[in-house]
Design a protein around this motif. Structure first.
Motif, PDB file in Angstrom:
ATOM      1  N   PRO A   1      14.766  -0.341   4.778  1.00  0.00           N
ATOM      2  CA  PRO A   1      13.990   0.562   4.034  1.00  0.00           C
ATOM      3  C   PRO A   1      14.185   0.944   2.602  1.00  0.00           C
ATOM      4  O   PRO A   1      13.733   1.339   1.868  1.00  0.00           O
ATOM      5  CB  PRO A   1      13.958   1.822   4.991  1.00  0.00           C
ATOM      6  CG  PRO A   1      14.867   1.475   5.912  1.00  0.00           C
ATOM      7  CD  PRO A   1      15.358   0.143   5.954  1.00  0.00           C
ATOM      8  N   GLN A   2      15.603   0.923   2.254  1.00  0.00           N
ATOM      9  CA  GLN A   2      16.143   1.458   1.041  1.00  0.00           C
ATOM     10  C   GLN A   2      15.729   0.738  -0.169  1.00  0.00           C
ATOM     11  O   GLN A   2      15.640   1.129  -1.228  1.00  0.00           O
ATOM     12  CB  GLN A   2      17.632   1.564   1.187  1.00  0.00           C
ATOM     13  CG  GLN A   2      18.517   0.306   1.072  1.00  0.00           C
ATOM     14  CD  GLN A   2      18.617  -0.351   2.614  1.00  0.00           C
ATOM     15  OE1 GLN A   2      17.854  -0.081   3.497  1.00  0.00           O
ATOM     16  NE2 GLN A   2      19.662  -0.982   2.846  1.00  0.00           N
ATOM     17  N   TYR A   3      15.270  -0.715   0.073  1.00  0.00           N
ATOM     18  CA  TYR A   3      14.773  -1.509  -0.876  1.00  0.00           C
ATOM     19  C   TYR A   3      13.199  -1.551  -1.219  1.00  0.00           C
ATOM     20  O   TYR A   3      12.704  -1.824  -2.224  1.00  0.00           O
ATOM     21  CB  TYR A   3      15.082  -2.994  -0.526  1.00  0.00           C
ATOM     22  CG  TYR A   3      16.374  -3.368  -0.480  1.00  0.00           C
ATOM     23  CD1 TYR A   3      16.897  -3.796  -1.743  1.00  0.00           C
ATOM     24  CD2 TYR A   3      17.266  -3.140   0.507  1.00  0.00           C
ATOM     25  CE1 TYR A   3      18.393  -4.176  -1.874  1.00  0.00           C
ATOM     26  CE2 TYR A   3      18.595  -3.419   0.397  1.00  0.00           C
ATOM     27  CZ  TYR A   3      19.069  -3.955  -0.582  1.00  0.00           C
ATOM     28  OH  TYR A   3      20.466  -4.357  -0.664  1.00  0.00           O
ATOM     29  N   ALA A   4      12.315  -0.402  -0.601  1.00  0.00           N
ATOM     30  CA  ALA A   4      10.994  -0.221  -0.602  1.00  0.00           C
ATOM     31  C   ALA A   4      10.170  -1.551  -0.678  1.00  0.00           C
ATOM     32  O   ALA A   4       9.184  -1.777  -1.528  1.00  0.00           O
ATOM     33  CB  ALA A   4      10.893   0.555  -1.880  1.00  0.00           C
ATOM     34  N   PHE A   5      10.508  -2.410   0.172  1.00  0.00           N
ATOM     35  CA  PHE A   5       9.642  -3.853  -0.017  1.00  0.00           C
ATOM     36  C   PHE A   5       8.273  -3.601   0.348  1.00  0.00           C
ATOM     37  O   PHE A   5       7.485  -4.464  -0.169  1.00  0.00           O
ATOM     38  CB  PHE A   5      10.353  -4.981   0.930  1.00  0.00           C
ATOM     39  CG  PHE A   5      11.693  -5.369   0.699  1.00  0.00           C
ATOM     40  CD1 PHE A   5      12.036  -5.804  -0.560  1.00  0.00           C
ATOM     41  CD2 PHE A   5      12.777  -5.275   1.316  1.00  0.00           C
ATOM     42  CE1 PHE A   5      13.131  -6.387  -1.052  1.00  0.00           C
ATOM     43  CE2 PHE A   5      14.136  -5.891   1.176  1.00  0.00           C
ATOM     44  CZ  PHE A   5      14.069  -6.397  -0.127  1.00  0.00           C
ATOM     45  N   ALA A   6       7.750  -2.480   1.343  1.00  0.00           N
ATOM     46  CA  ALA A   6       6.507  -2.409   1.572  1.00  0.00           C
ATOM     47  C   ALA A   6       5.559  -2.019   0.365  1.00  0.00           C
ATOM     48  O   ALA A   6       4.647  -2.299   0.194  1.00  0.00           O
ATOM     49  CB  ALA A   6       6.542  -1.131   2.491  1.00  0.00           C
ATOM     50  N   LYS A   7       6.423  -1.639  -0.585  1.00  0.00           N
ATOM     51  CA  LYS A   7       5.767  -1.135  -1.923  1.00  0.00           C
ATOM     52  C   LYS A   7       5.653  -2.059  -2.872  1.00  0.00           C
ATOM     53  O   LYS A   7       4.556  -2.518  -3.505  1.00  0.00           O
ATOM     54  CB  LYS A   7       6.683   0.018  -2.694  1.00  0.00           C
ATOM     55  CG  LYS A   7       6.099   1.363  -2.249  1.00  0.00           C
ATOM     56  CD  LYS A   7       6.539   2.584  -3.354  1.00  0.00           C
ATOM     57  CE  LYS A   7       5.940   3.909  -3.129  1.00  0.00           C
ATOM     58  NZ  LYS A   7       6.840   4.663  -2.057  1.00  0.00           N
ATOM     59  N   HIS A   8       6.814  -2.948  -3.381  1.00  0.00           N
ATOM     60  CA  HIS A   8       6.715  -3.847  -4.424  1.00  0.00           C
ATOM     61  C   HIS A   8       6.772  -5.239  -3.741  1.00  0.00           C
ATOM     62  O   HIS A   8       6.584  -6.316  -4.729  1.00  0.00           O
ATOM     63  CB  HIS A   8       8.005  -3.405  -5.523  1.00  0.00           C
ATOM     64  CG  HIS A   8       9.315  -3.725  -4.679  1.00  0.00           C
ATOM     65  ND1 HIS A   8       9.839  -4.844  -4.085  1.00  0.00           N
ATOM     66  CD2 HIS A   8      10.050  -2.712  -4.517  1.00  0.00           C
ATOM     67  CE1 HIS A   8      11.012  -4.461  -3.532  1.00  0.00           C
ATOM     68  NE2 HIS A   8      11.232  -3.199  -3.541  1.00  0.00           N
ATOM     69  N   LYS A   9       6.748  -5.454  -2.663  1.00  0.00           N
ATOM     70  CA  LYS A   9       6.667  -6.680  -1.924  1.00  0.00           C
ATOM     71  C   LYS A   9       7.532  -7.826  -2.541  1.00  0.00           C
ATOM     72  O   LYS A   9       7.273  -9.006  -2.513  1.00  0.00           O
ATOM     73  CB  LYS A   9       5.244  -7.338  -2.170  1.00  0.00           C
ATOM     74  CG  LYS A   9       4.050  -6.551  -1.732  1.00  0.00           C
ATOM     75  CD  LYS A   9       4.009  -6.113  -0.261  1.00  0.00           C
ATOM     76  CE  LYS A   9       2.635  -5.634   0.366  1.00  0.00           C
ATOM     77  NZ  LYS A   9       2.755  -4.057   0.196  1.00  0.00           N
ATOM     78  N   GLY A  10       8.987  -7.284  -2.832  1.00  0.00           N
ATOM     79  CA  GLY A  10      10.046  -8.141  -3.387  1.00  0.00           C
ATOM     80  C   GLY A  10       9.683  -8.728  -4.903  1.00  0.00           C
ATOM     81  O   GLY A  10      10.599  -9.328  -5.400  1.00  0.00           O
ATOM     82  N   TYR A  11       8.912  -8.171  -5.551  1.00  0.00           N
ATOM     83  CA  TYR A  11       8.760  -8.545  -7.012  1.00  0.00           C
ATOM     84  C   TYR A  11       9.657  -7.921  -7.802  1.00  0.00           C
ATOM     85  O   TYR A  11      10.203  -6.753  -7.344  1.00  0.00           O
ATOM     86  CB  TYR A  11       7.061  -8.284  -7.570  1.00  0.00           C
ATOM     87  CG  TYR A  11       6.034  -9.170  -6.980  1.00  0.00           C
ATOM     88  CD1 TYR A  11       5.825 -10.399  -7.917  1.00  0.00           C
ATOM     89  CD2 TYR A  11       5.540  -9.170  -5.839  1.00  0.00           C
ATOM     90  CE1 TYR A  11       5.237 -11.370  -7.299  1.00  0.00           C
ATOM     91  CE2 TYR A  11       4.497 -10.171  -5.378  1.00  0.00           C
ATOM     92  CZ  TYR A  11       4.246 -11.204  -6.135  1.00  0.00           C
ATOM     93  OH  TYR A  11       3.576 -12.191  -5.869  1.00  0.00           O
ATOM     94  N   PRO A  12       9.959  -8.098  -9.013  1.00  0.00           N
ATOM     95  CA  PRO A  12      10.937  -7.813  -9.721  1.00  0.00           C
ATOM     96  C   PRO A  12      10.392  -6.540 -10.502  1.00  0.00           C
ATOM     97  O   PRO A  12      10.221  -6.530 -11.765  1.00  0.00           O
ATOM     98  CB  PRO A  12      11.439  -8.916 -10.889  1.00  0.00           C
ATOM     99  CG  PRO A  12      10.253  -9.684 -10.840  1.00  0.00           C
ATOM    100  CD  PRO A  12       9.360  -9.514  -9.614  1.00  0.00           C
TER     101      PRO A  12
END
Length: 189
Positions: free
Chosen positions: A147-158
């Motif tokens: 959860p600390q990476y916020a992948f749900a928000k940015h979907k892994g984009y840079p």
């Protein structure tokens, strides 16, 4: 003639698989509202995802992993995912329409690359939706794990948020090590 549309999602992100889909639509069972997945809301994509799977003559979703991306490069990994998607179709298409300006090498079926095809050809639009929804769902699962990476928000984009998370928490196993920002974070650049 059975035409399969092929598209991918996830070439640009720093993490996860690249996902491709292939779809053969049923001309007798049209689907309203198909468009480039990036032009649709998440809610609309989710609705169409189910409808495509219910109404299409055949559909297939495949991927190339982050390890395969690092091993092959993103373009070749995308082509691999596309070949896997076409191979996974339950019906052999007569022709394949691929979104973009290149055809995946190794496809033995008649192929045509169409720039912007996800907005102009229903088969490619349908494939674009299946690929994007699948890839986004993968990022939601990864977000639950990290959860600390916020992948749900940015979907892994840079994005800045993603770069900040990498700087604070480091690189996870699913990050693409061949991508410059990840190499830099690992001190390999």
């Amino acid at each position: 003639m059975k035409i399969a549309g092929v598209d991918e999602a996830g070439r640009g992100p720093l993490v996860g698989s690249v996902v491709a889909a292939a779809v053969i639509l049923d001309p007798n069972n049209p689907i309203e509202g198909l468009n480039d997945s990036k032009k649709l809301t998440e809610k609309k994509r989710e609705k169409l995802f189910v409808e495509i799977q219910e109404k299409a003559l055949a559909w297939s979703i495949a991927e190339a992993t982050h390890e395969e991306i690092d091993q092959l490069n993103i373009l070749q990994a995308t082509f691999l995912a596309m070949r896997r998607a076409v191979a996974g179709l339950s019906i052999q298409p007569d022709k394949v329409l691929v979104d973009g300006n290149q055809i995946p090498k190794g496809l033995t079926i008649d192929c045509e690359a169409i720039v912007g095809g996800d907005a102009t050809h229903a088969e490619i639009s349908a494939a674009s939706i299946l690929a994007k929804v699948t890839r986004d769902r993968q990022m939601l699962l990864l977000d639950q794990e990290y959860p600390q990476y916020a992948f749900a928000k940015h979907k892994g984009y840079p994005t800045k948020a993603h770069f900040d998370a990498i700087a604070e928490f480091g690189v996870i196993e699913q990050h693409r090590r061949s991508y410059k920002p990840v190499k830099k974070a690992l001190g390999l650049e």
